[in-house]
Scaffold this motif. Structure first.
Motif, PDB file in Angstrom:
ATOM      1  N   LEU A 245       4.285  -0.746   2.433  1.00 41.21           N
ATOM      2  CA  LEU A 245       4.262  -1.317   1.260  1.00 41.21           C
ATOM      3  C   LEU A 245       4.414  -3.364   1.356  1.00 41.21           C
ATOM      4  O   LEU A 245       3.811  -3.732   0.824  1.00 41.21           O
ATOM      5  CB  LEU A 245       5.681  -0.955   0.129  1.00 41.21           C
ATOM      6  CG  LEU A 245       5.436   0.257  -0.438  1.00 41.21           C
ATOM      7  CD1 LEU A 245       6.521   0.413  -1.292  1.00 41.21           C
ATOM      8  CD2 LEU A 245       4.094   0.055  -1.565  1.00 41.21           C
ATOM      9  N   LEU A 246       5.420  -3.496   2.399  1.00 39.22           N
ATOM     10  CA  LEU A 246       5.320  -4.857   2.911  1.00 39.22           C
ATOM     11  C   LEU A 246       4.111  -5.322   3.305  1.00 39.22           C
ATOM     12  O   LEU A 246       3.625  -6.393   2.896  1.00 39.22           O
ATOM     13  CB  LEU A 246       6.784  -5.044   3.852  1.00 39.22           C
ATOM     14  CG  LEU A 246       7.932  -4.960   3.320  1.00 39.22           C
ATOM     15  CD1 LEU A 246       9.044  -5.062   4.520  1.00 39.22           C
ATOM     16  CD2 LEU A 246       8.056  -6.045   2.216  1.00 39.22           C
TER      17      LEU A 246
ATOM     18  N   ILE B  56       1.096  -4.198   2.922  1.00 41.10           N
ATOM     19  CA  ILE B  56       0.067  -4.194   1.646  1.00 41.10           C
ATOM     20  C   ILE B  56       0.370  -5.318   0.712  1.00 41.10           C
ATOM     21  O   ILE B  56      -0.446  -6.041   0.450  1.00 41.10           O
ATOM     22  CB  ILE B  56       0.145  -3.054   0.682  1.00 41.10           C
ATOM     23  CG1 ILE B  56      -0.246  -1.863   1.667  1.00 41.10           C
ATOM     24  CG2 ILE B  56      -0.650  -3.135  -0.734  1.00 41.10           C
ATOM     25  CD1 ILE B  56      -0.187  -0.426   0.789  1.00 41.10           C
ATOM     26  N   GLY B  57       1.740  -5.971   0.374  1.00 40.88           N
ATOM     27  CA  GLY B  57       2.131  -6.986  -0.145  1.00 40.88           C
ATOM     28  C   GLY B  57       1.313  -8.217   0.501  1.00 40.88           C
ATOM     29  O   GLY B  57       0.950  -9.221  -0.123  1.00 40.88           O
ATOM     30  N   TYR B  58       1.895  -8.179   1.866  1.00 45.78           N
ATOM     31  CA  TYR B  58       1.527  -9.420   2.640  1.00 45.78           C
ATOM     32  C   TYR B  58      -0.144  -9.663   2.603  1.00 45.78           C
ATOM     33  O   TYR B  58      -0.588 -10.606   2.671  1.00 45.78           O
ATOM     34  CB  TYR B  58       1.804  -9.115   3.990  1.00 45.78           C
ATOM     35  CG  TYR B  58       1.455 -10.302   5.234  1.00 45.78           C
ATOM     36  CD1 TYR B  58       2.366 -11.408   5.305  1.00 45.78           C
ATOM     37  CD2 TYR B  58       0.362 -10.188   5.978  1.00 45.78           C
ATOM     38  CE1 TYR B  58       2.067 -12.314   5.988  1.00 45.78           C
ATOM     39  CE2 TYR B  58       0.198 -10.886   6.775  1.00 45.78           C
ATOM     40  CZ  TYR B  58       0.980 -12.325   6.824  1.00 45.78           C
ATOM     41  OH  TYR B  58       0.774 -13.048   7.790  1.00 45.78           O
TER      42      TYR B  58
ATOM     43  N   ALA C 266       2.283  -8.953  10.198  1.00 47.66           N
ATOM     44  CA  ALA C 266       2.270  -7.712   9.749  1.00 47.66           C
ATOM     45  C   ALA C 266       2.587  -6.651  10.657  1.00 47.66           C
ATOM     46  O   ALA C 266       3.470  -5.757  10.147  1.00 47.66           O
ATOM     47  CB  ALA C 266       1.063  -7.564   8.918  1.00 47.66           C
TER      48      ALA C 266
ATOM     49  N   LEU D  31      -2.402  -8.557   0.307  1.00 54.65           N
ATOM     50  CA  LEU D  31      -2.622  -9.133  -1.131  1.00 54.65           C
ATOM     51  C   LEU D  31      -2.346 -10.500  -1.339  1.00 54.65           C
ATOM     52  O   LEU D  31      -3.186 -11.360  -1.937  1.00 54.65           O
ATOM     53  CB  LEU D  31      -1.954  -8.264  -2.228  1.00 54.65           C
ATOM     54  CG  LEU D  31      -2.386  -6.781  -2.308  1.00 54.65           C
ATOM     55  CD1 LEU D  31      -1.453  -6.032  -3.164  1.00 54.65           C
ATOM     56  CD2 LEU D  31      -3.805  -6.746  -2.766  1.00 54.65           C
ATOM     57  N   GLY D  32      -1.358 -10.969  -0.751  1.00 59.02           N
ATOM     58  CA  GLY D  32      -0.701 -12.391  -1.088  1.00 59.02           C
ATOM     59  C   GLY D  32      -1.946 -13.314  -0.079  1.00 59.02           C
ATOM     60  O   GLY D  32      -2.082 -14.380  -0.535  1.00 59.02           O
TER      61      GLY D  32
ATOM     62  N   THR E 266      -4.000 -16.056  -1.627  1.00 60.30           N
ATOM     63  CA  THR E 266      -4.049 -17.586  -1.433  1.00 60.30           C
ATOM     64  C   THR E 266      -5.326 -17.939  -0.767  1.00 60.30           C
ATOM     65  O   THR E 266      -5.719 -19.238  -0.990  1.00 60.30           O
ATOM     66  CB  THR E 266      -2.878 -17.638  -0.154  1.00 60.30           C
ATOM     67  OG1 THR E 266      -1.689 -17.151  -0.549  1.00 60.30           O
ATOM     68  CG2 THR E 266      -2.861 -19.082   0.358  1.00 60.30           C
TER      69      THR E 266
ATOM     70  N   GLY F 171      -7.523 -11.080   3.812  1.00 56.82           N
ATOM     71  CA  GLY F 171      -6.279 -10.366   3.424  1.00 56.82           C
ATOM     72  C   GLY F 171      -6.101  -8.963   4.139  1.00 56.82           C
ATOM     73  O   GLY F 171      -5.208  -8.572   4.415  1.00 56.82           O
TER      74      GLY F 171
END
Length: 109
Positions: free
Chosen positions: A39-40, A42-44, A21, A46-47, A51, A14
């Motif tokens: 933020l996007l 970081i969310g990517y 990204a 973490l996702g 996964t 991740g």
């Protein structure tokens, strides 16, 4: 591989930057919304880590179940056959899909 190792690999996966990204971050910077882009990303990340970790843990659980059930004769023969066939079948599938994509793209030229 232990569960702790799989969680570590998921987190590391991740954290690895990806081209998508980077595109999201550069697009956000171009729009003047840098913080939102960060933020996007970081969310990517973490996702992706979640996964990869979930997939690894699922595979460990499936492996453990298969090892427990290998004591039966019929299942053992089927598992041995799949172990022999799986690498070749996977390689053939990758080649067929790749050829299909290449042929389809040639049709658009």
């Amino acid at each position: 591989m232990s569960r702790r190792g799989l969680v570590g690999m998921g987190i590391a996966g991740g954290l690895v930057p990806s081209p998508s990204a980077l595109i999201v971050l550069l697009s956000a910077i171009a729009l003047g919304r840098t913080f939102f882009g960060v933020l996007l990303v970081i969310g990517y990340g973490l996702g992706m880590a979640g996964t990869l970790t979930a997939a690894g843990l699922l595979l460990v659980r499936v492996r453990d179940r298969i090892e427990r059930r290998q004591s039966t004769g019929r299942f053992s023969r089927v598992a041995a056959r799949w172990i022999r066939i799986a690498p070749s079948a996977t390689a053939i599938l990758v080649v067929v899909v790749g050829l299909g994509v290449a042929i389809r793209s040639l049709g658009r030229l």
